[in-house]
Enzyme design. Structure first.
Site, PDB file in Angstrom:
ATOM      1  N   GLU A   1      -9.932 -71.817  39.581  1.00 57.40           N
ATOM      2  CA  GLU A   1      -9.109 -70.583  39.196  1.00 57.40           C
ATOM      3  C   GLU A   1      -9.842 -70.291  37.925  1.00 57.40           C
ATOM      4  O   GLU A   1     -10.243 -69.097  37.432  1.00 57.40           O
ATOM      5  CB  GLU A   1      -7.792 -71.133  39.201  1.00 57.40           C
ATOM      6  CG  GLU A   1      -7.150 -69.980  38.462  1.00 57.40           C
ATOM      7  CD  GLU A   1      -5.799 -70.667  38.146  1.00 57.40           C
ATOM      8  OE1 GLU A   1      -5.514 -70.146  36.470  1.00 57.40           O
ATOM      9  OE2 GLU A   1      -5.087 -70.825  38.496  1.00 57.40           O
ATOM     10  N   ASP A   2     -10.350 -71.397  37.078  1.00 60.31           N
ATOM     11  CA  ASP A   2     -11.070 -70.822  35.499  1.00 60.31           C
ATOM     12  C   ASP A   2     -12.514 -71.302  35.529  1.00 60.31           C
ATOM     13  O   ASP A   2     -13.087 -70.898  34.236  1.00 60.31           O
ATOM     14  CB  ASP A   2      -9.880 -71.735  34.832  1.00 60.31           C
ATOM     15  CG  ASP A   2      -8.479 -71.559  35.162  1.00 60.31           C
ATOM     16  OD1 ASP A   2      -8.075 -70.073  35.040  1.00 60.31           O
ATOM     17  OD2 ASP A   2      -8.423 -71.984  34.124  1.00 60.31           O
TER      18      ASP A   2
END
Length: 750
Positions: free
Chosen positions: A103-104
């Site tokens: 996600e990051d």
């Protein structure tokens, strides 16, 4: 996942009041400390995957910082530590270390799968948020839906998410108060109840207290102060009660542990504020827990306690014989203890205590230990059948907002436990009825229900059930039997509601398909069109594809429901056949007017006392069923119908002798013009998004105008045909959910 809002400054007063939400991770020996925690529960487990996952996570998050100023890697380490203490195995711990990488960071899911395998990748993907740009306001709901689907396949997905939310909650003091409040509300509505459903009281209680501290800091501190003021006196009293209980255990020759129960501040708040009770009147401020070796010992201790102190009527609960929905087992009783003070007592075995504290995580610890052995580990999966139920009804709930509301109700509702005539226990939401019971047994049983007995007595289907009821339902033998729409007014379970709605949707669809097919056939015969040739399957299949329908049946249903006019379908079909015809020449058909306005006979309006008069709907105000209307006798064109508040009516009223009473009488062939206005903040792709949504709802757009003013406000107007005006509300709601749209409404001349 992790809270990383830039520019946040800690609230100093909040820090002073609630230091718990400003905690930082303890980085003593990092991975070594984590491995020791895993080794406690999995002494023979292969921990190399944990080391590899840590190396990858540390490299991926190398330049990132937490809002508290710590290196980002402290967050996945803390999440992994929580799960290790719950007893999860190496693969789940590896997934926890990697849960934010996809996600990051630039570390992709394909790369993760290749390096760590499908199982770890599935766990990571299950807790990865969906793209907010793509999903807009529905991103949160769709992310939760994605997690629900994943956890129905593997409950460890939810355990990782709960650990992630718990560590973030411990650091909410470092994020802006507005965001912390939003997250705390979401936690109380969704994640704490889910932890409760899984029976993980250790996480559930801390999530509730941390959320309570953020949402109501002053009340939190006040209750904390009240509890601490009474702590010395309370501990002295509890010690006296424990001495008496231990004396009884020695006399019974039962080995066990007796201890005071820790206090949860949010639970005190619920009883004081929500239930309106005084602090000194809350029973379980003084409580003890007795842990013994066997179930037989539990009941023996209970008898001794009731012999020593007087039990309060209605306060005894046997959750051993009838466990709670989350598999919680214990004996609860409240007695009048020494000095006349009430004492709540819990009695359970060691296994029950592990289940109460760690819930489904205890099952996973056992399953992973027994991996490869012959022990039957299906019990936990069968007992947590509610996960499958949630997965089922989420698939039947298309609207993201409705899904989230249903989820909050489903996981937060109290339950009642009733029995089938054969003794099977069925859990239902509080206030459930025999109809909810029937659908919990089986969908077909629910559809064919015609009566019910509760405890041997005939009762109405809307009767509320209570715990302990024995319920028997009677079903119809008629194969065409189905539910009543009135049932939607009293059923309480999401499953029953969705099944009933689904049945009527299917029934209406089948009727609409027949009506649409018949409507097209009648129109062709009326215009002397070659019926057999035009209604060829391949022709209509191609048309359905052009109009964005799944198949021919969907197109017929749209015509039957009035989403598409019969005349519009005829025009498109004849045009397609003309274009493809190269052997027999053009089809000789009557001229079809280019006007898209509703035709005579399809106006849906009748003149009172003279039903045969030609009627047409005015284009200036485009009235639809439900509007107040008036009629005006024109010269040579029949009766013109206007909205009562149309600006042109004032002029028409100057000739009152030409005004005439009219009324709505829509049929399945009636088609109406509707004009809507969409107001939005201008952005790239706005018009495309609006027309796409209208197209997805099978709206036949006749015209559109778009204008943008100096303030970058986009005003769009669309005119389209519609048969069923109920469909208009669905269209407006769908357009309203488009990103940047702040208003959409029907336009009239008023």
């Amino acid at each position: 996942m992790a809270e990383t809002v830039p520019g946040a400054t800690p609230n100093s007063s909040l820090r002073r009041l609630i230091p718990r939400i400003f905690s930082r991770a303890n980085r003593v020996n990092d991975v070594e400390h984590l491995e020791r925690a895993v080794r406690v529960h999995h002494p023979k487990g292969d921990l190399t995957i944990i080391k590899r996952a840590y190396v990858v996570a540390e490299r991926a998050h190398k330049d990132q910082k937490r809002q508290s100023g710590e290196p980002y890697i402290t967050h996945p380490l803390a999440v992994a530590q929580i799960l290790a203490e719950l007893g999860l195995g190496p693969k789940a711990i590896a997934a926890a270390l990697l849960h934010d990488t996809v996600e990051d960071t630039g570390y992709g899911l394909d790369e993760l799968t290749a390096e760590f395998g499908d199982e770890v990748a599935m766990l990571v993907d299950g807790v990865t948020k969906l793209d907010k740009v793509k999903y807009g306001d529905a991103a949160q709901a769709e992310t939760v839906r994605k997690m629900i689907v994943a956890m129905s396949r593997d409950i460890r997905v939810l355990l990782i998410k709960l650990a992630d939310r718990l560590h973030n909650a411990r650091t909410w003091g470092f994020v802006p108060p507005e965001k912390a409040s939003k997250k705390a509300t979401e936690t109380l509505e969704i994640y704490a109840p889910l932890a409760n459903r899984l029976g993980i009281q250790a996480i559930k209680s801390e999530l509730e207290d941390l959320s309570f501290a953020v949402l109501h800091p002053k009340i939190y501190v006040e209750i904390d102060s009240l509890v601490k003021q009474r702590t010395p006196q309370r501990e002295q009293y509890v010690g006296h009660v424990i001495d008496d209980v231990e004396k009884d255990l020695r006399e019974l020759r039962i080995k066990g542990r007796v201890a005071g129960r820790p206090k949860q501040l949010y639970s005190v708040y619920q009883k004081m504020i929500v239930r309106g009770r005084e602090f000194d009147d809350i029973y379980d401020l003084i409580g003890i827990r007795i842990i013994v070796g066997t179930v037989r010992d539990c009941y023996a201790v209970l008898g001794a306690i009731h012999a020593r102190w007087t039990p309060l009527p209605g306060r005894f609960k046997d959750y051993i014989a009838t466990p709670k929905f989350n598999l919680y087992q214990s004996l609860h009783t409240t007695v009048i203890g020494p000095s006349g003070r009430t004492v709540e007592i819990q009695i359970r075995t060691n296994e029950m205590h592990q289940q109460a504290e760690f819930g489904v995580a205890a099952h996973w610890k056992y399953k992973e230990r027994m991996a490869g052995k012959t022990a039957d580990t299906r019990t936990a999966d069968n007992d947590m059948a509610w996960l499958a139920h949630i997965s089922d009804w989420q698939a039947e709930t298309a609207d993201p907002g409705e899904f989230l509301d249903s989820l909050r109700f489903e996981i937060g509702a109290k339950e009642v436990y009733v029995f089938t005539p054969k003794g099977r226990v069925i859990g239902l939401p509080a206030g459930a009825t025999p109809v909810d019971f029937a659908y919990a047994v089986h969908t077909e049983v629910g559809h064919r229900t015609m009566g019910a007995k509760v405890n041997g007595r005939l009762v109405p289907l809307e009767s509320e059930l209570t715990s302990g009821d024995v319920v028997e339902v009677f079903t119809s033998k008629n194969p065409d039997a189905g539910p009543s729409q009135d049932w939607l007014g009293f059923v309480r379970s999401t499953r029953a509601r969705n099944k009933i709605r689904g049945w009527f949707t299917k029934e209406r669809r089948e009727e609409a398909i027949e009506q649409g097919k018949e409507s097209i056939a009648r129109a062709m015969r009326r215009q002397n069109l070659p019926l057999q040739r035009l209604m060829a399957e391949d022709t209509f299949s191609e048309l359905a594809h052009q109009l964005n329908y799944e198949d021919v049946s969907a197109l017929y249903a749209a015509v039957g429901e009035g989403h598409v006019s019969t005349q519009s379908v005829l025009e498109k079909v004849t045009a397609m056949v003309k274009a493809d015809d190269s052997t027999t020449g053009p089809i000789d058909i009557p001229t079809i007017g280019r006007s898209r306005a509703p035709r005579h006979g399809d106006s849906g309006v009748l003149v009172r006392g003279a039903p045969d008069i030609l009627v047409k709907v005015a284009k200036c105000c485009t009235p639809v069923p439900g509007d107040d209307i008036v009629g005006f006798v024109t010269r040579g064109s029949g009766v013109s119908v206007h909205r009562a508040d149309c600006t042109n009516v004032k002029t028409l009223m100057t000739e009152p002798e030409r005004m005439i009473d009219v009324e709505w009488a829509p049929t399945t062939k009636s088609v109406f013009l509707v004009q809507i206005q969409v107001e939005a903040l201008d952005r790239a792709g706005l018009l495309s998004d609006v027309t796409r949504v209208l197209s997805e709802h099978h709206v036949n757009i006749l015209s559109a105008t778009v204008a943008t003013n100096n303030d970058r406000l986009a005003i769009s107007k669309f005119v389209f045909e519609m048969g069923d005006t109920v469909h208009l509300d669905r269209v407006l709601n769908a357009v309203r959910r488009i990103d940047a749209v702040y208003d959409v409404y029907r336009v009239t001349s008023s």
